[in-house]
Design a protein around this motif. Structure first.
Motif, PDB file in Angstrom:
ATOM      1  N   LEU A 141       0.821  -1.212   0.000  1.00 31.22           N
ATOM      2  CA  LEU A 141       0.000   0.000   0.000  1.00 31.22           C
ATOM      3  C   LEU A 141       0.853   1.260   0.000  1.00 31.22           C
ATOM      4  O   LEU A 141       0.501   2.251  -0.652  1.00 31.22           O
ATOM      5  N   SER A 142       1.980   1.240   0.719  1.00 32.54           N
ATOM      6  CA  SER A 142       2.840   2.431   0.732  1.00 32.54           C
ATOM      7  C   SER A 142       3.458   2.659  -0.639  1.00 32.54           C
ATOM      8  O   SER A 142       3.569   3.806  -1.095  1.00 32.54           O
ATOM      9  N   GLY A 143       3.851   1.571  -1.336  1.00 33.23           N
ATOM     10  CA  GLY A 143       4.380   1.713  -2.687  1.00 33.23           C
ATOM     11  C   GLY A 143       3.332   2.220  -3.659  1.00 33.23           C
ATOM     12  O   GLY A 143       3.598   3.109  -4.495  1.00 33.23           O
ATOM     13  N   TRP A 144       2.131   1.680  -3.567  1.00 31.41           N
ATOM     14  CA  TRP A 144       1.028   2.089  -4.446  1.00 31.41           C
ATOM     15  C   TRP A 144       0.699   3.565  -4.220  1.00 31.41           C
ATOM     16  O   TRP A 144       0.577   4.343  -5.181  1.00 31.41           O
ATOM     17  N   ALA A 145       0.564   3.964  -2.953  1.00 28.03           N
ATOM     18  CA  ALA A 145       0.199   5.349  -2.645  1.00 28.03           C
ATOM     19  C   ALA A 145       1.297   6.321  -3.073  1.00 28.03           C
ATOM     20  O   ALA A 145       1.010   7.393  -3.624  1.00 28.03           O
ATOM     21  N   PHE A 146       2.557   5.949  -2.848  1.00 32.78           N
ATOM     22  CA  PHE A 146       3.639   6.867  -3.226  1.00 32.78           C
ATOM     23  C   PHE A 146       3.771   6.957  -4.747  1.00 32.78           C
ATOM     24  O   PHE A 146       4.098   8.027  -5.280  1.00 32.78           O
ATOM     25  N   TYR A 147       3.482   5.867  -5.437  1.00 30.85           N
ATOM     26  CA  TYR A 147       3.474   5.911  -6.904  1.00 30.85           C
ATOM     27  C   TYR A 147       2.407   6.891  -7.391  1.00 30.85           C
ATOM     28  O   TYR A 147       2.667   7.724  -8.270  1.00 30.85           O
ATOM     29  N   GLN A 148       1.207   6.810  -6.809  1.00 29.55           N
ATOM     30  CA  GLN A 148       0.142   7.736  -7.194  1.00 29.55           C
ATOM     31  C   GLN A 148       0.522   9.175  -6.864  1.00 29.55           C
ATOM     32  O   GLN A 148       0.237  10.107  -7.629  1.00 29.55           O
ATOM     33  N   ALA A 149       1.188   9.343  -5.716  1.00 29.22           N
ATOM     34  CA  ALA A 149       1.623  10.686  -5.349  1.00 29.22           C
ATOM     35  C   ALA A 149       2.645  11.227  -6.346  1.00 29.22           C
ATOM     36  O   ALA A 149       2.618  12.410  -6.704  1.00 29.22           O
ATOM     37  N   TYR A 158       0.439  11.496  -0.713  1.00 29.56           N
ATOM     38  CA  TYR A 158       1.609  11.407   0.169  1.00 29.56           C
ATOM     39  C   TYR A 158       1.189  11.070   1.601  1.00 29.56           C
ATOM     40  O   TYR A 158       1.862  10.308   2.303  1.00 29.56           O
ATOM     41  N   ALA A 159       0.067  11.654   2.034  1.00 31.23           N
ATOM     42  CA  ALA A 159      -0.428  11.370   3.386  1.00 31.23           C
ATOM     43  C   ALA A 159      -0.801   9.892   3.521  1.00 31.23           C
ATOM     44  O   ALA A 159      -0.514   9.255   4.548  1.00 31.23           O
ATOM     45  N   LEU A 160      -1.439   9.332   2.481  1.00 27.86           N
ATOM     46  CA  LEU A 160      -1.778   7.908   2.513  1.00 27.86           C
ATOM     47  C   LEU A 160      -0.521   7.048   2.537  1.00 27.86           C
ATOM     48  O   LEU A 160      -0.477   6.023   3.231  1.00 27.86           O
ATOM     49  N   GLY A 279       9.751   4.265 -10.182  1.00 27.07           N
ATOM     50  CA  GLY A 279       9.243   4.060  -8.832  1.00 27.07           C
ATOM     51  C   GLY A 279       9.340   2.610  -8.397  1.00 27.07           C
ATOM     52  O   GLY A 279       9.923   2.291  -7.353  1.00 27.07           O
ATOM     53  N   PHE A 280       8.808   1.714  -9.212  1.00 28.76           N
ATOM     54  CA  PHE A 280       8.784   0.312  -8.796  1.00 28.76           C
ATOM     55  C   PHE A 280      10.143  -0.360  -8.962  1.00 28.76           C
ATOM     56  O   PHE A 280      10.422  -1.353  -8.280  1.00 28.76           O
ATOM     57  N   ALA A 281      10.985   0.171  -9.818  1.00 33.66           N
ATOM     58  CA  ALA A 281      12.375  -0.310  -9.852  1.00 33.66           C
ATOM     59  C   ALA A 281      13.070   0.017  -8.539  1.00 33.66           C
ATOM     60  O   ALA A 281      13.833  -0.799  -7.995  1.00 33.66           O
ATOM     61  N   ALA A 282      12.803   1.215  -7.997  1.00 37.28           N
ATOM     62  CA  ALA A 282      13.389   1.593  -6.708  1.00 37.28           C
ATOM     63  C   ALA A 282      12.764   0.804  -5.561  1.00 37.28           C
ATOM     64  O   ALA A 282      13.463   0.317  -4.666  1.00 37.28           O
TER      65      ALA A 282
END
Length: 511
Positions: A141-149, A158-160, A279-282
């Motif tokens: 969830l943190s990866g998904w939310a930061f990707y969207q951010a 970012y808050a999510l 993002g997902f490579a990182a």
């Protein structure tokens, strides 16, 4: 398949991929539910169920999230399949999330990638409820939310992400590697000022949640930090660590998928600035690289990698071509079928046919024939404290019988929550029944009792030892066992501020 067909979600190819995904989603969910219902409760799982029986802000080994989940689940039932429900649903939710992340940019390929994840062996058989279950969810969830951010630069995304990182840190410290990966993504790829403000928001929210864990550790001997950073950390190099780690990666991701990523290396390089690829490579690469470095000092457990496992599939889905997907799907289907066949065969075997497990056979019997053992112990239970030699057997017996079992002896660096649950001062002069799968001589126990007897019962060919100890000698136990535990597991650095240490205060406070 043409580019138009790949992105046309109304095409026959898209409808076929969508049907395949939802069929795999339903089929794997049923299979996972079946596995969860028939697999016996493992020692680690039972240990975390004991956490759920004793709600707290923290526990010796790890932060408290799985204990909180199990407290809620235990309020409605204690069947294995029910307590494992979060783990059962986790792969299905993650696969759905992979599809939702990829679909806007890859169209029909998103369904094939999500299907590939669903039918991977780990996604099929990992139905166990452990501390890994919530941290896998919150890392994803943190990866998904930061990707969207990163895509939209919206502060609520970012808050999510911060909320997910914080909840992950209340689950297991591997979430910290995700925080490093997020920071690395900003530092290496996305250095926009607004993104930096978002990163500060992630850090602030997650830090507020993690403060709960810091406060509990301050009041409890810094147990989590001692366990994770000191007590079980190897001092020297582990030569077998790196090759074993590479074999683990090969097993988890399979040769076709890894080869597909290798073939897509040009696309990854050229698109590294895109949030989906970079993002997902990182999110996958930074933690896996750090685990690789750690493998020189510790053997990396397969379960350590599972939080970052889905991100490799997202990267594969974003960059690999149709040919790589087709090859990976064919290999994964056959590979998983072998796992299902092997696991099904093992589950079909009678317990007495599991003697090939060797010295572990008595523990197999304890985990699968607990009711028989408890029945054999009934004549000796009345008026006695109950105990075993290790946390796994204690937790399994407590889960099945509903009676608390203490860990008698020094135990191991794992599973020390019983240090908080049992007060041996209250046992002084009283009687004990110890159920053990270890055939230790009576002389091991005689220093701690006025009188000791040993009864051996045969359960499906496994000798189960019933140790009857009368007149517990607390002072001798404190001198020989509790002092050893204190020196080995509760020796924290002098510079560390400590609010309280219940174990030390209970047994060694001379004030």
């Amino acid at each position: 398949m043409s580019g138009d067909e790949v992105h046309n979600l109304m095409s026959p190819a898209a409808r076929s991929a969508r049907r395949m995904f939802y069929a795999a989603l339903a089929g794997t969910l049923i299979l996972r539910l079946l596995f969860a219902a028939v697999l016996p409760m493992t020692g680690d799982e039972a240990y975390f169920v004991v956490w759920g029986m004793h709600p707290a802000l923290g526990y010796y080994d790890h932060p408290p999230m799985v204990g909180w989940w199990l407290t809620a689940l235990l309020a409605l039932g204690k069947a294995e399949w029910w307590l494992r429900m979060p783990a059962i649903l986790l792969s299905a939710f993650t696969a759905w999330g992979i599809m939702r992340i990829l679909r806007p940019q890859t169209g029909v390929m998103a369904y094939w990638t999500a299907t590939l994840f669903l039918i991977s062996p780990v996604s099929l058989y990992n139905v166990f409820i452990t501390t890994d279950t919530p941290v896998i969810l919150f890392i994803f969830l943190s990866g998904w939310a930061f990707y969207q951010a990163s895509r939209h630069t919206r502060l609520h995304d970012y808050a999510l992400a911060g909320l997910a990182v914080g909840l992950g840190m209340l689950s297991k410290y591997f979430e910290g590697l995700m925080a490093v990966a997020i920071a690395s993504y900003w530092l290496l790829i996305d250095r926009r000022a607004k993104a930096f403000l978002g990163l500060l928001l992630v850090a602030g929210i997650s830090a507020l949640l993690f403060a709960i864990n810091l406060y509990w550790n301050y009041e409890h001997c810094w147990d989590n930090f001692l366990f994770n950073l000191a007590n079980r950390t190897h001092k020297g190099l582990t030569p077998s660590g790196p090759p074993l780690y590479l074999l683990t990666l090969l097993y988890l991701f399979t040769p076709p998928l890894l080869y597909g990523l290798y073939r897509a290396r040009g696309a990854i390089r050229s698109r590294i600035r895109e949030p989906l690829v970079g993002g997902f490579a990182a999110f996958a690469g930074i933690p896996l690289l750090l685990f690789g470095l750690l493998s020189f000092k510790n053997v990396i457990g397969l379960h350590w990698l599972l939080g970052f496992y889905p991100f490799v599939f997202v990267l594969f889905g974003a960059t690999a071509d149709h040919r790589s997907h087709r090859q990976s799907l064919r290999f994964m289907a056959g590979f998983s079928a072998l796992h299902i066949l092997l696991l099904g065969t093992l589950l079909a075997l009678p317990v007495h046919d599991l003697h090939f497990t060797g010295k572990n056979y008595p523990m197999v019997v304890l985990g699968t024939q607990t009711d028989k053992i408890w029945q054999a112990a009934q004549p000796y239970v009345q008026g006695r404290h109950l105990a075993t030699r290790g946390y796994a057997s204690a937790s399994i017996l407590e889960y099945h019988t509903g009676h608390h079992f203490a860990v008698f002896g020094s135990g191991s660096d794992h599973g020390r929550e019983d240090d908080a649950l049992t007060n041996f001062m209250h046992w002084n002069g009283q009687n004990v029944l110890l159920i053990s799968t270890n055939n230790l001589p009576v002389s091991v126990y005689t220093p701690y009792f006025d009188h000791v007897e040993k009864r051996v019962v045969d359960i499906d060919g496994a000798p189960i030892n019933l140790i009857l100890g009368d007149g517990f000698r607390y002072l001798a136990y404190r001198r020989e066992i509790l002092t050893q535990i204190h020196q080995r597991y509760y020796h924290f650095p002098g510079w560390l501020p400590v609010g309280a240490c219940p174990f030390t205060q209970r047994y060694f406070d001379t004030r």
